[in-house]
Design a protein around this motif. Sequence first.
Motif, PDB file in Angstrom:
ATOM      1  N   GLN A 399       0.831  -1.205   0.000  1.00  0.00           N
ATOM      2  CA  GLN A 399       0.000   0.000   0.000  1.00  0.00           C
ATOM      3  C   GLN A 399       0.869   1.259   0.000  1.00  0.00           C
ATOM      4  N   LEU A 400       1.884   1.279   0.848  1.00  0.00           N
ATOM      5  CA  LEU A 400       2.770   2.441   0.927  1.00  0.00           C
ATOM      6  C   LEU A 400       3.634   2.553  -0.325  1.00  0.00           C
ATOM      7  N   LEU A 401       4.174   1.442  -0.809  1.00  0.00           N
ATOM      8  CA  LEU A 401       4.997   1.466  -2.020  1.00  0.00           C
ATOM      9  C   LEU A 401       4.207   2.003  -3.207  1.00  0.00           C
ATOM     10  N   LEU A 426      12.030  -7.122   7.728  1.00  0.00           N
ATOM     11  CA  LEU A 426      13.192  -6.465   7.133  1.00  0.00           C
ATOM     12  C   LEU A 426      13.457  -7.012   5.735  1.00  0.00           C
ATOM     13  N   LYS A 427      13.310  -8.331   5.551  1.00  0.00           N
ATOM     14  CA  LYS A 427      13.528  -8.935   4.231  1.00  0.00           C
ATOM     15  C   LYS A 427      12.545  -8.364   3.222  1.00  0.00           C
ATOM     16  N   ARG A 428      11.296  -8.173   3.624  1.00  0.00           N
ATOM     17  CA  ARG A 428      10.298  -7.602   2.720  1.00  0.00           C
ATOM     18  C   ARG A 428      10.669  -6.172   2.322  1.00  0.00           C
ATOM     19  N   CYS A 429      11.135  -5.418   3.286  1.00  0.00           N
ATOM     20  CA  CYS A 429      11.531  -4.033   2.999  1.00  0.00           C
ATOM     21  C   CYS A 429      12.777  -4.003   2.112  1.00  0.00           C
ATOM     22  N   ARG A 430      13.719  -4.916   2.345  1.00  0.00           N
ATOM     23  CA  ARG A 430      14.918  -4.989   1.511  1.00  0.00           C
ATOM     24  C   ARG A 430      14.573  -5.360   0.074  1.00  0.00           C
ATOM     25  N   ASP A 431      13.640  -6.271  -0.088  1.00  0.00           N
ATOM     26  CA  ASP A 431      13.231  -6.670  -1.435  1.00  0.00           C
ATOM     27  C   ASP A 431      12.727  -5.466  -2.221  1.00  0.00           C
ATOM     28  N   ALA A 432      11.949  -4.619  -1.556  1.00  0.00           N
ATOM     29  CA  ALA A 432      11.408  -3.435  -2.228  1.00  0.00           C
ATOM     30  C   ALA A 432      12.520  -2.461  -2.611  1.00  0.00           C
ATOM     31  N   SER A 433      13.469  -2.237  -1.698  1.00  0.00           N
ATOM     32  CA  SER A 433      14.556  -1.296  -1.987  1.00  0.00           C
ATOM     33  C   SER A 433      15.492  -1.831  -3.063  1.00  0.00           C
ATOM     34  N   ARG A 435      14.766  -3.543  -5.567  1.00  0.00           N
ATOM     35  CA  ARG A 435      14.125  -3.400  -6.873  1.00  0.00           C
ATOM     36  C   ARG A 435      13.816  -1.939  -7.208  1.00  0.00           C
ATOM     37  N   SER A 436      14.309  -1.024  -6.357  1.00  0.00           N
ATOM     38  CA  SER A 436      14.115   0.427  -6.541  1.00  0.00           C
ATOM     39  C   SER A 436      12.637   0.823  -6.524  1.00  0.00           C
ATOM     40  N   SER A 469      21.035   3.970  10.624  1.00  0.00           N
ATOM     41  CA  SER A 469      21.145   2.517  10.820  1.00  0.00           C
ATOM     42  C   SER A 469      19.963   1.800  10.186  1.00  0.00           C
ATOM     43  N   LYS A 470      18.768   2.331  10.392  1.00  0.00           N
ATOM     44  CA  LYS A 470      17.573   1.733   9.809  1.00  0.00           C
ATOM     45  C   LYS A 470      17.650   1.737   8.285  1.00  0.00           C
ATOM     46  N   TYR A 471      18.142   2.838   7.729  1.00  0.00           N
ATOM     47  CA  TYR A 471      18.228   2.952   6.270  1.00  0.00           C
ATOM     48  C   TYR A 471      19.282   2.014   5.698  1.00  0.00           C
ATOM     49  N   LEU A 472      20.435   1.939   6.357  1.00  0.00           N
ATOM     50  CA  LEU A 472      21.502   1.067   5.877  1.00  0.00           C
ATOM     51  C   LEU A 472      21.082  -0.400   5.908  1.00  0.00           C
ATOM     52  N   GLU A 473      20.209  -0.761   6.857  1.00  0.00           N
ATOM     53  CA  GLU A 473      19.700  -2.136   6.900  1.00  0.00           C
ATOM     54  C   GLU A 473      18.943  -2.497   5.618  1.00  0.00           C
ATOM     55  N   LEU A 474      18.323  -1.487   5.001  1.00  0.00           N
ATOM     56  CA  LEU A 474      17.585  -1.739   3.759  1.00  0.00           C
ATOM     57  C   LEU A 474      18.517  -2.033   2.593  1.00  0.00           C
ATOM     58  N   LEU A 475      19.748  -1.548   2.699  1.00  0.00           N
ATOM     59  CA  LEU A 475      20.689  -1.669   1.587  1.00  0.00           C
ATOM     60  C   LEU A 475      21.622  -2.858   1.725  1.00  0.00           C
ATOM     61  N   ALA A 476      21.583  -3.503   2.875  1.00  0.00           N
ATOM     62  CA  ALA A 476      22.524  -4.609   3.147  1.00  0.00           C
ATOM     63  C   ALA A 476      22.252  -5.809   2.236  1.00  0.00           C
TER      64      ALA A 476
END
Length: 476
Positions: A399-401, A426-433, A435-436, A469-476
């Motif tokens: 919904q947010l994406l 976190l994995k779900r959020c990483r998947d979104a990031s 894929r841009s 820290s929260k943002y970098l977790e998305l890029l790991a």
Amino acid sequence: MARFSEHFQLGLSQHELDFVDVSNTFDTPVYVDPYAIEILDDVWAASASDNIRTFFTEVLAAIRDGDRVRAVGLMSHLTEPKETYLGVSRDNPQGRGVGPGQARQLIDAISGSKAYKSGLLSDLSEMALYVEGVDRDKISDLTTNIIRDLLVDYTQQQCELYSIEAQNYSGPASWDQRRRNWVARIVQLPYIDADPVLLVPKYIVRRSLSINSQAFYNKQLTDFLVSENIRANSALVQTVKGQPRVFKKDVREQHPKSKSYIAEMVIAHPELLAMYKEVAKTQRALVNFDDDDGAPTITAVCAQLAEAFRNIPPGPKAASEYHTLVLGSFTALFYPYLTQPRKEWQVSDGRKRIDVVFINSADTGFFAQRRTDAKVNANTVIVECKNYSKDISNEELDQLLGRFDDNRGKLGIITCRSIDDGKTLLKRCRDASSRSRGYIIVLTDADLVEMLLAKSRLEDERIEHLLHSKYLELLA
């Protein structure tokens, strides 16, 4: 004596509000500062700057063309903005705006100034430097009237945010940038008793103007003249303990302050004004807006907000209370970087609703970096508040994406009470990031309380560290 927040029983302190919390019975001694607007890098300030620029360009063009009727006509619409209750008045709040009787005098002052005759004057924010009879109250009133339309829209957004009724108001004409003229219309404003109120975002006000003739003369000009006299070994040089000295009082006696003299010096040494403006850019947005010693400090407010999270139960019945708490916490934590919260902004032709959208006004730090990052382009920050007793699901993330786009940007924050399965979320959020599609930061009660307690100890660096820290977790 009640302030706006008290009259409408918002239960929020000034630190939790985006606007200046005014009263209709006394003026709050701050001023709308056009230079503070000019240096801001956000979409609302850009629109306000365009309004100011087009108005002043029209005034100068009319003067240059010898069209005195047009010039005076433009200035005659700048009536006193009594609805803001800002500035200082002797009796009842009423401002000191430019009415029809003063318009001709102001046009004469502009056209007769050395700055205008030399072509130096081109910016409304510099009028207080160069034009006699123009100071902080008049500049503030001029600016307020020119951006009145934007302030009306802002006021209506704040009323929607806090469920405040607005009523019809047939006030002064508004500057229409497209028509290059003033246009009268009926608008909707909130009222305290019989008095309409026009709310002003607190990040565009200052106690004194950023571009201030007295401060410029006292600092830049005087320091420059001291150095020049020492370099030239003038008659003002004295030897004190073996070192050449020039006293500021002697320089000021030799070159007394006048706006014509300031213009002469800027024409000869434009670098002095450039230096002064660079220093003025560092003047921070105000935190306190009056001399009320009883007003709670930002540290006390943040400590109280941290405690309040313990008192709201999860679930739909307390959703509104939780929403208000998160909104107040974000404003206390992130002002002046996140500004102008707007509740449930309609997007996609009204088919979707967003909990809160903040304008990203940051010039440094985490949020500024997200705006300048081409992948994120966070002109706004979209915040979804979920008072859930369960984990955030794919549906909420999708919904947010789906609300991200190239104009708003791709940064969102979801707040929730707690997370049981943090690794899966976190994995779900990483998947979104990866894929841009967008970048979603999830903040729990524990995260918000940690940041609020850090703010209560004036440890802003801890807040920045948590966000990074929260943002970098998305890029790991």
